[in-house]
Design a protein around this motif. Structure first.
Motif, mmCIF file in Angstrom:
data_model
loop_
_atom_site.group_PDB
_atom_site.id
_atom_site.type_symbol
_atom_site.label_atom_id
_atom_site.label_comp_id
_atom_site.label_asym_id
_atom_site.label_seq_id
_atom_site.Cartn_x
_atom_site.Cartn_y
_atom_site.Cartn_z
ATOM 1 N N LEU A 165 0.884 -1.066 -0.020
ATOM 2 C CA LEU A 165 0.059 -0.057 0.036
ATOM 3 C C LEU A 165 0.977 1.268 0.128
ATOM 4 O O LEU A 165 0.581 2.403 -0.898
ATOM 5 N N ILE A 166 1.954 1.450 0.691
ATOM 6 C CA ILE A 166 2.911 2.537 0.884
ATOM 7 C C ILE A 166 3.591 2.645 -0.520
ATOM 8 O O ILE A 166 3.647 3.623 -1.104
ATOM 9 N N LYS A 167 3.686 1.633 -1.010
ATOM 10 C CA LYS A 167 4.464 1.566 -2.480
ATOM 11 C C LYS A 167 3.447 2.225 -3.492
ATOM 12 O O LYS A 167 3.843 3.132 -4.461
ATOM 13 N N LEU A 168 2.089 1.849 -3.246
ATOM 14 C CA LEU A 168 1.129 2.370 -4.185
ATOM 15 C C LEU A 168 0.945 3.896 -4.075
ATOM 16 O O LEU A 168 0.850 4.954 -5.029
ATOM 17 N N GLN A 169 1.113 4.254 -2.751
ATOM 18 C CA GLN A 169 0.944 5.795 -2.473
ATOM 19 C C GLN A 169 2.329 6.568 -2.710
ATOM 20 O O GLN A 169 2.040 7.564 -3.369
ATOM 21 N N LEU A 170 3.134 5.851 -2.884
ATOM 22 C CA LEU A 170 4.631 6.723 -3.312
ATOM 23 C C LEU A 170 4.364 6.794 -4.671
ATOM 24 O O LEU A 170 4.929 7.673 -5.290
ATOM 25 N N ARG A 171 4.027 5.703 -5.515
ATOM 26 C CA ARG A 171 3.762 5.814 -7.101
ATOM 27 C C ARG A 171 2.886 6.933 -7.348
ATOM 28 O O ARG A 171 2.995 7.664 -8.249
ATOM 29 N N LEU A 172 1.848 7.091 -6.528
ATOM 30 C CA LEU A 172 0.801 8.330 -6.820
ATOM 31 C C LEU A 172 1.479 9.384 -6.630
ATOM 32 O O LEU A 172 1.449 10.525 -7.488
ATOM 33 N N SER A 173 2.468 9.494 -5.479
ATOM 34 C CA SER A 173 2.938 10.888 -4.980
ATOM 35 C C SER A 173 4.079 11.136 -6.583
ATOM 36 O O SER A 173 4.026 12.440 -6.716
ATOM 37 N N LEU B 110 1.721 37.898 -18.277
ATOM 38 C CA LEU B 110 3.164 37.429 -17.947
ATOM 39 C C LEU B 110 3.221 37.345 -16.494
ATOM 40 O O LEU B 110 3.830 36.536 -15.808
ATOM 41 N N ASN B 111 2.816 38.509 -15.976
ATOM 42 C CA ASN B 111 2.845 38.646 -14.442
ATOM 43 C C ASN B 111 2.123 37.655 -13.697
ATOM 44 O O ASN B 111 2.707 36.971 -12.830
ATOM 45 N N ARG B 112 0.801 37.237 -14.184
ATOM 46 C CA ARG B 112 -0.036 36.247 -13.572
ATOM 47 C C ARG B 112 0.810 34.940 -13.803
ATOM 48 O O ARG B 112 0.815 34.172 -12.897
ATOM 49 N N THR B 113 1.307 34.672 -14.977
ATOM 50 C CA THR B 113 2.134 33.381 -15.424
ATOM 51 C C THR B 113 3.164 33.280 -14.297
ATOM 52 O O THR B 113 3.448 32.191 -13.881
ATOM 53 N N SER B 114 3.837 34.202 -14.245
ATOM 54 C CA SER B 114 4.868 34.407 -13.410
ATOM 55 C C SER B 114 4.631 33.731 -11.497
ATOM 56 O O SER B 114 5.219 32.975 -11.082
ATOM 57 N N VAL B 115 3.445 34.487 -11.419
ATOM 58 C CA VAL B 115 3.139 34.108 -9.909
ATOM 59 C C VAL B 115 2.603 32.783 -10.002
ATOM 60 O O VAL B 115 2.926 32.140 -8.859
ATOM 61 N N ASP B 116 1.842 32.200 -10.811
ATOM 62 C CA ASP B 116 1.243 31.055 -10.994
ATOM 63 C C ASP B 116 2.510 29.916 -10.963
ATOM 64 O O ASP B 116 2.476 28.938 -10.242
ATOM 65 N N ALA B 117 3.511 30.216 -11.824
ATOM 66 C CA ALA B 117 4.717 29.390 -11.982
ATOM 67 C C ALA B 117 5.414 29.379 -10.555
ATOM 68 O O ALA B 117 5.634 28.294 -10.060
ATOM 69 N N ARG B 118 5.497 30.364 -9.952
ATOM 70 C CA ARG B 118 6.194 30.233 -8.433
ATOM 71 C C ARG B 118 5.373 29.398 -7.636
ATOM 72 O O ARG B 118 5.837 28.556 -6.660
ATOM 73 N N ALA B 119 4.024 29.420 -7.682
ATOM 74 C CA ALA B 119 3.216 28.679 -6.725
ATOM 75 C C ALA B 119 3.390 27.303 -7.136
ATOM 76 O O ALA B 119 3.443 26.324 -6.422
ATOM 77 N N VAL B 120 3.346 26.816 -8.652
ATOM 78 C CA VAL B 120 3.627 25.440 -8.964
ATOM 79 C C VAL B 120 5.017 25.097 -8.311
ATOM 80 O O VAL B 120 5.056 23.682 -7.852
ATOM 81 N N GLN B 121 6.078 25.795 -8.577
ATOM 82 C CA GLN B 121 7.446 25.306 -7.935
ATOM 83 C C GLN B 121 7.288 25.182 -6.495
ATOM 84 O O GLN B 121 7.886 24.108 -6.251
ATOM 85 N N GLU B 122 6.585 25.821 -5.775
ATOM 86 C CA GLU B 122 6.452 25.531 -4.417
ATOM 87 C C GLU B 122 5.819 24.348 -4.139
ATOM 88 O O GLU B 122 6.004 23.379 -3.318
ATOM 89 N N ARG B 123 4.713 24.102 -4.874
ATOM 90 C CA ARG B 123 3.998 22.797 -4.475
ATOM 91 C C ARG B 123 4.987 21.730 -4.943
ATOM 92 O O ARG B 123 4.879 20.541 -4.427
ATOM 93 N N ALA B 124 5.622 21.868 -6.270
ATOM 94 C CA ALA B 124 6.691 20.735 -6.889
ATOM 95 C C ALA B 124 7.469 20.488 -5.570
ATOM 96 O O ALA B 124 7.906 19.263 -5.191
ATOM 97 N N ALA B 125 8.163 21.415 -4.966
ATOM 98 C CA ALA B 125 9.175 21.251 -3.854
ATOM 99 C C ALA B 125 8.472 20.293 -2.704
ATOM 100 O O ALA B 125 9.223 19.529 -2.200
ATOM 101 N N MET B 126 7.298 20.759 -2.253
ATOM 102 C CA MET B 126 6.837 19.977 -1.278
ATOM 103 C C MET B 126 6.407 18.859 -1.490
ATOM 104 O O MET B 126 6.660 17.647 -0.808
ATOM 105 N N GLN B 127 5.986 18.602 -2.830
ATOM 106 C CA GLN B 127 5.713 17.021 -3.466
ATOM 107 C C GLN B 127 6.944 16.290 -3.395
ATOM 108 O O GLN B 127 7.064 15.142 -3.246
ATOM 109 N N LEU B 128 7.946 17.032 -3.935
ATOM 110 C CA LEU B 128 9.253 16.183 -3.959
ATOM 111 C C LEU B 128 9.879 15.714 -2.613
ATOM 112 O O LEU B 128 10.492 14.597 -2.354
ATOM 113 N N ASP B 129 9.644 16.724 -1.613
ATOM 114 C CA ASP B 129 9.797 16.393 -0.160
ATOM 115 C C ASP B 129 8.903 15.041 0.099
ATOM 116 O O ASP B 129 9.523 14.331 1.132
#
Length: 139
Positions: free
Chosen positions: A14-22, A65-84
């Protein structure tokens, strides 16, 4: 009765399945991040060329461009948390696999011990049933 080793094996699965989902979620975030970076590059190139697409102004492209930059930073933060999260789940899987291996080894040792005890018990019972020669000494 389900053994501890069997339960741990199911938990590891089960934990391996969770890992694959993450990991999948992380890859989705990275794709989203790449898409936003591509859009940013296109918007910057559009502003630098001075040729705005039909129906767009420099101001609207700058806002986008400004909106996309803000969204990109948010996605980067979420990706960093997901990597952790992926890293911690990977460590957890490795730890649980080690515990499961130890439990399985214990289970196998216990089964082997029972088997040996059964054989020894059968051997002892057979020995008790065989007639023993009596020692008669001639005098």
């Amino acid at each position: 009765m389900t053994s501890r080793a069997d339960k741990l094996s199911r938990i590891v699965s089960l934990i391996k399945l969770q890992l694959r989902l993450s990991e999948w979620q992380l890859s989705q975030l990275r794709q989203q991040e790449q898409t936003m970076q591509d859009e940013q590059a296109w918007l910057v190139a559009t502003l630098n060329e001075g040729k705005t697409p039909a129906g767009s102004s420099s101001d609207s492209i700058a806002r986008r461009l400004n909106r996309t930059s803000v969204d990109a930073r948010a996605v980067q933060e979420r990706a960093a948390m997901q990597l952790d999260k992926v890293s911690s789940e990977t460590r957890r899987v490795k730890q649980l696999e080690e515990v499961a291996r130890a439990a399985l080894a214990d289970k196998l040792r216990a089964a082997e011990k029972r088997s040996l005890e059964d054989m020894m018990g059968t051997h002892a019972a057979a020995r008790d049933l065989t007639p023993r020669p009596t020692s008669r000494t001639k005098t």
